[in-house]
Design an enzyme around this catalytic site. Sequence first.
Site, PDB file in Angstrom:
ATOM      1  N   ASP A 166      -3.568  -6.485   8.950  1.00  0.00           N
ATOM      2  CA  ASP A 166      -2.052  -6.647   9.158  1.00  0.00           C
ATOM      3  C   ASP A 166      -0.960  -5.884   8.996  1.00  0.00           C
ATOM      4  O   ASP A 166       0.402  -5.825   8.254  1.00  0.00           O
ATOM      5  CB  ASP A 166      -1.988  -7.144   7.214  1.00  0.00           C
ATOM      6  N   CYS A 207      25.584  18.670  -9.987  1.00  0.00           N
ATOM      7  CA  CYS A 207      25.727  17.349  -9.971  1.00  0.00           C
ATOM      8  C   CYS A 207      25.444  17.018  -8.519  1.00  0.00           C
ATOM      9  O   CYS A 207      25.072  18.077  -7.509  1.00  0.00           O
ATOM     10  CB  CYS A 207      27.829  17.268  -9.805  1.00  0.00           C
ATOM     11  N   ASP A 248      -3.010  -6.918   2.826  1.00  0.00           N
ATOM     12  CA  ASP A 248      -4.099  -6.391   2.466  1.00  0.00           C
ATOM     13  C   ASP A 248      -4.682  -5.973   3.030  1.00  0.00           C
ATOM     14  O   ASP A 248      -5.288  -4.803   2.724  1.00  0.00           O
ATOM     15  CB  ASP A 248      -4.662  -6.764   1.251  1.00  0.00           C
ATOM     16  N   ASP A 267      -0.009 -13.481   3.641  1.00  0.00           N
ATOM     17  CA  ASP A 267      -1.177 -13.106   4.208  1.00  0.00           C
ATOM     18  C   ASP A 267      -1.928 -14.527   3.771  1.00  0.00           C
ATOM     19  O   ASP A 267      -1.480 -14.039   2.110  1.00  0.00           O
ATOM     20  CB  ASP A 267      -1.557 -11.804   4.843  1.00  0.00           C
TER      21      ASP A 267
END
EC number: 7.2.2.8
Length: 904
Positions: A746, A13, A742, A529
């Site tokens: 960026d 647990c 991409d 973008d």
Amino acid sequence: MYTTTLSVQGMTCTSCVASIQSMLEGVEGIEQFTISLLLERAIAVHDPSIISPDQIAEKIEDCGFDASVISSTEGEHGVMANYLLLSPMQAEQWTKVHNHINELQGVLSVNCSSSPDAAIRVIYDSEITGPRSIMKEILSMGVKCTFQPVDSSTSRILSLQRGSQIRVWKIRFIISISFSLAVMFLPQIFDSCDSMRAAFLVPHYFGICAGHIISLVLSLPVQFGVGRVYYSAAYHALKRGTANMDVLVSLGSTVAFAASIFFMILYSARHADNPAPIFFDTADMLLTFVTLGRYLESKAKGSTSAALSQLLSLAPSSATIIEDNEQIEILADLIERGDLILVKPGEIIPVDGTVVEGSSYVDESSVSGEPVPVHKTIDDELLSGTANGNGRLLVKATKSPRESQLAVIVDLVQRAQISHAPIQQFADRVAGIFVPVIVALSISTFTFWFLFTKYSSKYPSVFDDPMGKFAVCLKLTISVVVVACPCALGLSTPTAVMVGTGVGALNGIIIKGGEILERLNQVDTVVFDKTGTLTVGKLSVTDISIVDNLEELLDIPKNIFWAFVKASESSSEHPIGKAITEKASEFTDVSEIGIESFNAVPGEGVDVVLRWKERTFHALLGNSLLLEHNNVSIPDDFDSKLKLSSSSGLTCVRIAIDGQFVGFLGCMDQVRPDSYQTVSALKQLGKKVCLLTGDQKATARRVAQGLEIDFSDVYAEAVPSQKAEIIQKLKDQKHCVAMVGDGINDSPSLVLADVGIAPINGSGIALESADVILVRKGVLLDTAVSFDLSRVIVKRIKMNLVWACIYNFVMIPIAMGFFLPWGIYLNPMWASAAMMFSSLSVLASSLLLRRWKKPKSLIFSEADDVETESSTNSSVLQKVYTATRSIFGRNKSSNKYQPVANEV
């Protein structure tokens, strides 16, 4: 720094997880430590000069759990570790082998033992060498060597499916239920007739009933066979100063079993005429129900990791390589960079590579989401886990199996499932005090009812039991201990995260962890973008404006004019030149155009002298500066057209031949087919959509106009540092921001945003910076899908937590006897059954996430020229979730992207 992955067995647990986490987090040299109850895996980022991987495993074992090192790699790309089993040898030969391997090129370190049949652990740079090369060197010394892959796909699948664990718990349950039923029903059988009652239920032997002795003997296999697992775990938990579910189970079972023996001894000492009250059936059935719960939990937990198992199963276990002109079948884990691999028709490609011979159609749907088989020929790239068609391919491995794109995806998914969501902290805090509180409540329950029944004559009728009031008080105490369930709380978050991230991966969305899930659900602003994200990232000619009297003006056919344009730009490496060459090819198939001179003028265009049928032509293709420098004037009517096209965001290429202006071509980066639907879907989800680009304002606004993005949310002409500043500005305005991009430029914005999202075909830096990776190539709509999925997962987590809390808030008071005045109480056996049900209900709730389907508004409606998935796609993903097949249909939508003026 090393990243070490360990297998941890014996956790039951979240208390177990918390105890290991607290033990390891404060250890010197360990920078980061995460552990998963469901995956039974731990990942440690540590300094090997301070603490070694084996020492980390030892510290986990000190907590009372079994731990072993699966893999340990340096942070550098390409650094791997594997084990090699060597045959017995003398100490001197061990030294020679060790020294020889250590001197091999690419080998970074070797750890070995001088004991017989020991394994050596070799850390090497996979860009230079590999396990097969190292094995050859060892074999050349006359030493037998066997490869033992670290964390192979097969072993990981078996571990995730929990086959051996399920079998063990099944056997334990069969043993416990067999003996428990005997203990429960034998007294009833003995009581069925006078002769048996006299023989077994009347005290004879030292004041003890024969039936009680039989019950005791039958209880021993349950208590000390099956129960040993719980007692051992409880002992280790208490030893390290914590308390978990095993402590509660052991406490309840021990109290019932010990009380039975105590009363048997007490009644024997008193030579009582009546049989002693015993609770062997209670103790045994308690363990039986808990064991049944563990068995069913193991099966359910195996289902929670089904997505990861399916991803792992995509990679083949063996491969055929070409070595010394011979075909050799080897383990896929032994493939090294540079190996030539023969892929026969219908086989699965074992590793990322490039085609060096042959051609075929390859089904990439299982990895990239591309539904239509892709034609592959020489120099084309192949991905591990994709299926070859009818052709025969010779492939050169460019990566090792553990560095392939499929392996990266699997690793990202597993790390996501190991990570803890912030909402899990609530369950962890509760688990930390849960057991002590329950023990205190159980003692209070016993004390209250014992005193109440002793000093009050008006007590509930349940205490009028043949075994006496004390026995009833004891049963109530056991019920309180057993019915309480911290496991339901502990499983609420990790099971939902595991199933949810697995479903995401199977649908082409990799979410890097529980924390990202929560932040994704909180996002209110999505910044895109432009280039390569909202647009295709490839320029194309969208506007053609040529003088009407072209053929008369130049005295050439129109197809020859296009041949001139094609020839002029064919030598250009500029994206605009490539776009013009591609467009010109649509209008001509003439190839016999000679190029006498070619001059690329930086910042202006190309200046070319062409030859056709013994005539020479001077061609200019470029911007206004190129024409001005060559004294070429533009007619007024074309000048106004040029201004209109430029203002709408087109890049215009002027064309002049022999000093005469003949027209211009307008180029632009086409908007992706699903960009409009993506923006529209995000708005429906209540997100603010922004456009962030380094392009000029006219171009940015043109794209924004077509996608219905407000001009006030368009940020143009922004360099990478300015992009990051804009993201920060939005965050300062109390927005939770997601950035979708991409490119390398960026990356700063992806890191700074609350959530960074990148397509898998983006740059490597962008993928490392991103929190969410979109695997399906060219499907931007998955951005919106990721938000919907995160919403569903977080909602499920909250439902699980609420249910777990309600269960404990309702069942604990019932077990304590709050409703005894109305005749409502909880027998210990049913208390254990209720506890089992609470854990299973949370698991079942999380498993319902596997039925998640994309909303109809998030199903991509494709144009005819866009290839996407069809309902007949036979990828592994759809085999797992057949219910989601409908999401890949070619549904038509009125929300298709509508081109604005001058786009076509």
